[in-house]
Design a protein around this motif. Structure first.
Motif, PDB file in Angstrom:
ATOM      1  N   PHE A 133       6.310 -34.334  15.328  1.00  0.00           N
ATOM      2  CA  PHE A 133       7.668 -34.274  14.786  1.00  0.00           C
ATOM      3  C   PHE A 133       8.640 -35.111  15.607  1.00  0.00           C
ATOM      4  O   PHE A 133       9.608 -35.649  15.069  1.00  0.00           O
ATOM      5  CB  PHE A 133       8.155 -32.828  14.742  1.00  0.00           C
ATOM      6  N   SER A 134       8.389 -35.212  16.902  1.00  0.00           N
ATOM      7  CA  SER A 134       9.315 -35.935  17.776  1.00  0.00           C
ATOM      8  C   SER A 134       9.123 -37.441  17.716  1.00  0.00           C
ATOM      9  O   SER A 134      10.099 -38.196  17.833  1.00  0.00           O
ATOM     10  CB  SER A 134       9.142 -35.449  19.222  1.00  0.00           C
ATOM     11  N   ARG A 135       7.904 -37.930  17.528  1.00  0.00           N
ATOM     12  CA  ARG A 135       7.624 -39.345  17.680  1.00  0.00           C
ATOM     13  C   ARG A 135       7.367 -40.085  16.360  1.00  0.00           C
ATOM     14  O   ARG A 135       7.528 -41.303  16.305  1.00  0.00           O
ATOM     15  CB  ARG A 135       6.411 -39.535  18.595  1.00  0.00           C
ATOM     16  N   PHE A 136       6.967 -39.382  15.308  1.00  0.00           N
ATOM     17  CA  PHE A 136       6.598 -40.056  14.072  1.00  0.00           C
ATOM     18  C   PHE A 136       7.571 -39.714  12.955  1.00  0.00           C
ATOM     19  O   PHE A 136       8.264 -38.696  12.998  1.00  0.00           O
ATOM     20  CB  PHE A 136       5.172 -39.680  13.648  1.00  0.00           C
ATOM     21  N   LYS A 137       7.599 -40.566  11.952  1.00  0.00           N
ATOM     22  CA  LYS A 137       8.407 -40.324  10.769  1.00  0.00           C
ATOM     23  C   LYS A 137       7.617 -39.464   9.795  1.00  0.00           C
ATOM     24  O   LYS A 137       6.823 -39.966   8.992  1.00  0.00           O
ATOM     25  CB  LYS A 137       8.801 -41.660  10.117  1.00  0.00           C
ATOM     26  N   VAL A 138       7.822 -38.168   9.884  1.00  0.00           N
ATOM     27  CA  VAL A 138       7.111 -37.205   9.047  1.00  0.00           C
ATOM     28  C   VAL A 138       7.932 -36.971   7.781  1.00  0.00           C
ATOM     29  O   VAL A 138       9.123 -36.659   7.865  1.00  0.00           O
ATOM     30  CB  VAL A 138       6.890 -35.880   9.790  1.00  0.00           C
ATOM     31  N   PRO A 139       7.334 -37.126   6.603  1.00  0.00           N
ATOM     32  CA  PRO A 139       8.086 -36.854   5.367  1.00  0.00           C
ATOM     33  C   PRO A 139       8.600 -35.414   5.336  1.00  0.00           C
ATOM     34  O   PRO A 139       7.887 -34.473   5.688  1.00  0.00           O
ATOM     35  CB  PRO A 139       7.049 -37.106   4.262  1.00  0.00           C
ATOM     36  N   LEU A 140       9.857 -35.266   4.923  1.00  0.00           N
ATOM     37  CA  LEU A 140      10.491 -33.941   4.836  1.00  0.00           C
ATOM     38  C   LEU A 140      10.425 -33.203   6.168  1.00  0.00           C
ATOM     39  O   LEU A 140      10.175 -31.993   6.217  1.00  0.00           O
ATOM     40  CB  LEU A 140       9.834 -33.106   3.725  1.00  0.00           C
ATOM     41  N   SER A 147       5.556 -21.089  15.622  1.00  0.00           N
ATOM     42  CA  SER A 147       6.897 -21.554  15.264  1.00  0.00           C
ATOM     43  C   SER A 147       7.780 -21.656  16.501  1.00  0.00           C
ATOM     44  O   SER A 147       8.501 -22.650  16.694  1.00  0.00           O
ATOM     45  CB  SER A 147       7.526 -20.614  14.240  1.00  0.00           C
ATOM     46  N   LEU A 148       7.716 -20.647  17.362  1.00  0.00           N
ATOM     47  CA  LEU A 148       8.476 -20.694  18.612  1.00  0.00           C
ATOM     48  C   LEU A 148       8.015 -21.852  19.480  1.00  0.00           C
ATOM     49  O   LEU A 148       8.835 -22.576  20.069  1.00  0.00           O
ATOM     50  CB  LEU A 148       8.320 -19.369  19.357  1.00  0.00           C
ATOM     51  N   ALA A 149       6.692 -22.052  19.552  1.00  0.00           N
ATOM     52  CA  ALA A 149       6.156 -23.118  20.392  1.00  0.00           C
ATOM     53  C   ALA A 149       6.593 -24.493  19.895  1.00  0.00           C
ATOM     54  O   ALA A 149       6.980 -25.364  20.681  1.00  0.00           O
ATOM     55  CB  ALA A 149       4.627 -23.023  20.436  1.00  0.00           C
ATOM     56  N   VAL A 150       6.553 -24.712  18.583  1.00  0.00           N
ATOM     57  CA  VAL A 150       6.927 -26.020  18.038  1.00  0.00           C
ATOM     58  C   VAL A 150       8.389 -26.328  18.315  1.00  0.00           C
ATOM     59  O   VAL A 150       8.737 -27.428  18.770  1.00  0.00           O
ATOM     60  CB  VAL A 150       6.635 -26.064  16.520  1.00  0.00           C
ATOM     61  N   TRP A 151       9.257 -25.368  18.069  1.00  0.00           N
ATOM     62  CA  TRP A 151      10.687 -25.631  18.243  1.00  0.00           C
ATOM     63  C   TRP A 151      11.053 -25.816  19.707  1.00  0.00           C
ATOM     64  O   TRP A 151      11.864 -26.687  20.044  1.00  0.00           O
ATOM     65  CB  TRP A 151      11.502 -24.496  17.630  1.00  0.00           C
ATOM     66  N   LEU A 152      10.489 -25.032  20.587  1.00  0.00           N
ATOM     67  CA  LEU A 152      10.799 -25.198  22.008  1.00  0.00           C
ATOM     68  C   LEU A 152      10.254 -26.518  22.537  1.00  0.00           C
ATOM     69  O   LEU A 152      10.965 -27.274  23.214  1.00  0.00           O
ATOM     70  CB  LEU A 152      10.224 -24.029  22.809  1.00  0.00           C
ATOM     71  N   LEU A 153       9.004 -26.821  22.226  1.00  0.00           N
ATOM     72  CA  LEU A 153       8.378 -28.011  22.779  1.00  0.00           C
ATOM     73  C   LEU A 153       8.943 -29.293  22.179  1.00  0.00           C
ATOM     74  O   LEU A 153       8.981 -30.319  22.858  1.00  0.00           O
ATOM     75  CB  LEU A 153       6.868 -27.940  22.548  1.00  0.00           C
ATOM     76  N   LYS A 154       9.389 -29.254  20.942  1.00  0.00           N
ATOM     77  CA  LYS A 154      10.004 -30.448  20.363  1.00  0.00           C
ATOM     78  C   LYS A 154      11.254 -30.840  21.149  1.00  0.00           C
ATOM     79  O   LYS A 154      11.519 -32.021  21.386  1.00  0.00           O
ATOM     80  CB  LYS A 154      10.356 -30.219  18.904  1.00  0.00           C
ATOM     81  N   GLY A 155      12.029 -29.845  21.570  1.00  0.00           N
ATOM     82  CA  GLY A 155      13.208 -30.147  22.371  1.00  0.00           C
ATOM     83  C   GLY A 155      12.859 -30.788  23.700  1.00  0.00           C
ATOM     84  O   GLY A 155      13.546 -31.725  24.144  1.00  0.00           O
ATOM     85  N   PHE A 156      11.788 -30.337  24.315  1.00  0.00           N
ATOM     86  CA  PHE A 156      11.373 -30.927  25.591  1.00  0.00           C
ATOM     87  C   PHE A 156      10.853 -32.354  25.398  1.00  0.00           C
ATOM     88  O   PHE A 156      11.181 -33.252  26.173  1.00  0.00           O
ATOM     89  CB  PHE A 156      10.287 -30.065  26.238  1.00  0.00           C
ATOM     90  N   ILE A 157      10.044 -32.561  24.367  1.00  0.00           N
ATOM     91  CA  ILE A 157       9.466 -33.884  24.151  1.00  0.00           C
ATOM     92  C   ILE A 157      10.539 -34.884  23.723  1.00  0.00           C
ATOM     93  O   ILE A 157      10.472 -36.069  24.060  1.00  0.00           O
ATOM     94  CB  ILE A 157       8.320 -33.798  23.126  1.00  0.00           C
ATOM     95  N   ASP A 158      11.542 -34.407  22.994  1.00  0.00           N
ATOM     96  CA  ASP A 158      12.650 -35.305  22.620  1.00  0.00           C
ATOM     97  C   ASP A 158      13.356 -35.870  23.844  1.00  0.00           C
ATOM     98  O   ASP A 158      13.913 -36.973  23.795  1.00  0.00           O
ATOM     99  CB  ASP A 158      13.653 -34.556  21.745  1.00  0.00           C
ATOM    100  N   PRO A 212       2.158 -34.662  31.339  1.00  0.00           N
ATOM    101  CA  PRO A 212       2.636 -34.344  32.702  1.00  0.00           C
ATOM    102  C   PRO A 212       4.146 -34.132  32.778  1.00  0.00           C
ATOM    103  O   PRO A 212       4.615 -33.271  33.528  1.00  0.00           O
ATOM    104  CB  PRO A 212       2.196 -35.571  33.512  1.00  0.00           C
ATOM    105  N   GLN A 213       4.917 -34.906  31.999  1.00  0.00           N
ATOM    106  CA  GLN A 213       6.365 -34.745  32.037  1.00  0.00           C
ATOM    107  C   GLN A 213       6.840 -33.529  31.248  1.00  0.00           C
ATOM    108  O   GLN A 213       7.948 -33.050  31.469  1.00  0.00           O
ATOM    109  CB  GLN A 213       7.035 -36.006  31.486  1.00  0.00           C
ATOM    110  N   ALA A 214       6.009 -33.047  30.335  1.00  0.00           N
ATOM    111  CA  ALA A 214       6.365 -31.872  29.538  1.00  0.00           C
ATOM    112  C   ALA A 214       5.813 -30.582  30.130  1.00  0.00           C
ATOM    113  O   ALA A 214       5.899 -29.528  29.488  1.00  0.00           O
ATOM    114  CB  ALA A 214       5.852 -32.043  28.112  1.00  0.00           C
ATOM    115  N   THR A 215       5.268 -30.658  31.345  1.00  0.00           N
ATOM    116  CA  THR A 215       4.644 -29.471  31.950  1.00  0.00           C
ATOM    117  C   THR A 215       5.614 -28.306  32.048  1.00  0.00           C
ATOM    118  O   THR A 215       5.271 -27.150  31.761  1.00  0.00           O
ATOM    119  CB  THR A 215       4.105 -29.819  33.348  1.00  0.00           C
ATOM    120  N   THR A 216       6.847 -28.595  32.460  1.00  0.00           N
ATOM    121  CA  THR A 216       7.844 -27.531  32.594  1.00  0.00           C
ATOM    122  C   THR A 216       8.079 -26.831  31.268  1.00  0.00           C
ATOM    123  O   THR A 216       8.105 -25.593  31.198  1.00  0.00           O
ATOM    124  CB  THR A 216       9.163 -28.122  33.108  1.00  0.00           C
TER     125      THR A 216
END
Length: 318
Positions: free
Chosen positions: A138-145, A194-205, A232-236
Motif C-alpha cells: 500500500f505504501s510503495r505501489f499504486k494499488v487500485p482503490l 487490520s491493526l498491523a496494516v494501518w500501523l505499519l503503513k505509517g512507519f513505512i511511509d 531494518p529501518q522499520a524494526t521499531t
C-alpha cells in the motif's frame, strides 16, 4: 533580524514549580493505576479466609495456598486417612493436609497457559508478517482503490466480536476448526491484521523511497531492497505493532469462550472458573492472574525502548 529569529526559536523551559506539579501528577497516576495490580498480587498470597475478609486485610500472614490450589486438584479425606499417610512430599501436599485434603492430581492451568502462549505468539507472528507485506504494498505501489481497501481493512475492527461470533462458530464447526489451536491462531490473525496494516503503513511511509531506489541501482532486486533496506529501518514499528497484537491475542476472552472448551482453551476463560471447596477460590484466581501477567510484562519491558520509539515515531519532524 537575527535577534528576532533567535528569540522566536528559543525554547521556554518550564519553571521548577511546573516540573514539580507535573512530576506529582505522573506519580499519582502511576500509583492509582498500580493499586489493582498490587491488590491482585497480595490476594494471591492470602489464605481463602483472608481473601474474603471484611474489612479487607492489608496485614496478613502469607500463604502458598492460592498457588497450590491453582496447580493441583484436591479431594477431602478423613483425619484418620490423612494421619495414616507418609510424610508430605512438597509444600502443596502440606497445605492440602492442613485442610484435611490430599492432592489428587495436577490441574489444567499449565496446559491452558501453554495454549495461550502458542496461540498468542503464533497469531502475532502471522499478523505482523502479513501486515508488513500488505503495508509495504500500500505504501510503495499504486494499488487500485487503495483508500477503499484500507478503509475496508479498518472497518473489520469497528464491529464488536459478538456481532460475528455466531457465523464464525458455525463456520468453524463445519471446517473442523472449533477447539483447535490453529483455528484460534487464524482467527486472531484475521482480527489483528487490520491493526498491523494501518500501523505499519505509517512507519513505512516515513522511510524515504530513495533508499530503496539507490539499493536497486546497485543491483538489488525489489525483494532484496525490501528485506535489507526497509525491514531494518522499520524494526521499531514492527516491534511496536507486535506488542499491540500480542496484547490483544493474549487477553482476548469472547472468542476463546465461544470456540474453545478443552484442547485449545486459553487461560482467560479458564482462570475465572477456578472453584474452591466453598465457591470461588479467589487466591487461586489471583495467583493465576498474576502468572498470566508475567509474559506480557516481560515482553513489554524487554522491548520498551522500541515501543516508546514506535509510539512517538513521526510525531516530531524537522
Amino acid at each position: 533580524m537575527s535577534k528576532r529569529i533567535s528569540a522566536a526559536h528559543s525554547v521556554v523551559e518550564p519553571s521548577a514549580s511546573a516540573r514539580w506539579v507535573a512530576g506529582f501528577l505522573v506519580a499519582l497516576y502511576a500509583l492509582v493505576t498500580i493499586i489493582p495490580l498490587a491488590w491482585i498480587i497480595l490476594t494471591s498470597i492470602k489464605s481463602p479466609s483472608d481473601a474474603i475478609s471484611y474489612p479487607p486485610k492489608v496485614v496478613f500472614s502469607p500463604s502458598a495456598e492460592g498457588f497450590c490450589n491453582l496447580f493441583t486438584t484436591r479431594s477431602r479425606q478423613s483425619p484418620e486417612y490423612i494421619a495414616a499417610l507418609p510424610a508430605a512430599a512438597d509444600k502443596c501436599e502440606e497445605v492440602a493436609r492442613a485442610n484435611n485434603m490430599v492432592v489428587a492430581g495436577q490441574s489444567n492451568f499449565v496446559p491452558r497457559f501453554i495454549n495461550s502462549l502458542i496461540i498468542a505468539f503464533g497469531s502475532t507472528i502471522l499478523s505482523v508478517s502479513f501486515g508488513v507485506m500488505a503495508a509495504y504494498a500500500f505504501s510503495r505501489f499504486k494499488v487500485p482503490l487503495k483508500d477503499d481497501l484500507l478503509f475496508f481493512i479498518l472497518s473489520t475492527r469497528m464491529m464488536p466480536p459478538i456481532a460475528v461470533a455466531i457465523p464464525i462458530y458455525l463456520m468453524y464447526r463445519e471446517l473442523g476448526l472449533s477447539d483447535t489451536r490453529m483455528g484460534m491462531i487464524l482467527l486472531y490473525c484475521a482480527v489483528n491484521i487490520s491493526l498491523a496494516v494501518w500501523l505499519l503503513k505509517g512507519f513505512i511511509d516515513e522511510i524515504p523511497r530513495e533508499y530503496e531506489e539507490a539499493a536497486m541501482v546497485d543491483g538489488y532486486t525489489r525483494l532484496q531492497a525490501f528485506r535489507k533496506v526497509v525491514l531494518p529501518q522499520a524494526t521499531t514499528g514492527i516491534v511496536a505493532t507486535a506488542i499491540f497484537c500480542l496484547i490483544f491475542s493474549w487477553n482476548e476472552y469472547a472468542f476463546a469462550v465461544l470456540l474453545t472448551s478443552g484442547e485449545a482453551q486459553t487461560a482467560p476463560p479458564f482462570i475465572p472458573i477456578i472453584i474452591g471447596e466453598g465457591g470461588q477460590d479467589w487466591p487461586a484466581v489471583a495467583a493465576g492472574t498474576t502468572l498470566f501477567l508475567l509474559p506480557i510484562l516481560v515482553f513489554t519491558v524487554l522491548l520498551r525502548k522500541h515501543l516508546l520509539r514506535g509510539i512517538t515515531f513521526g510525531a516530531v519532524r524537522k
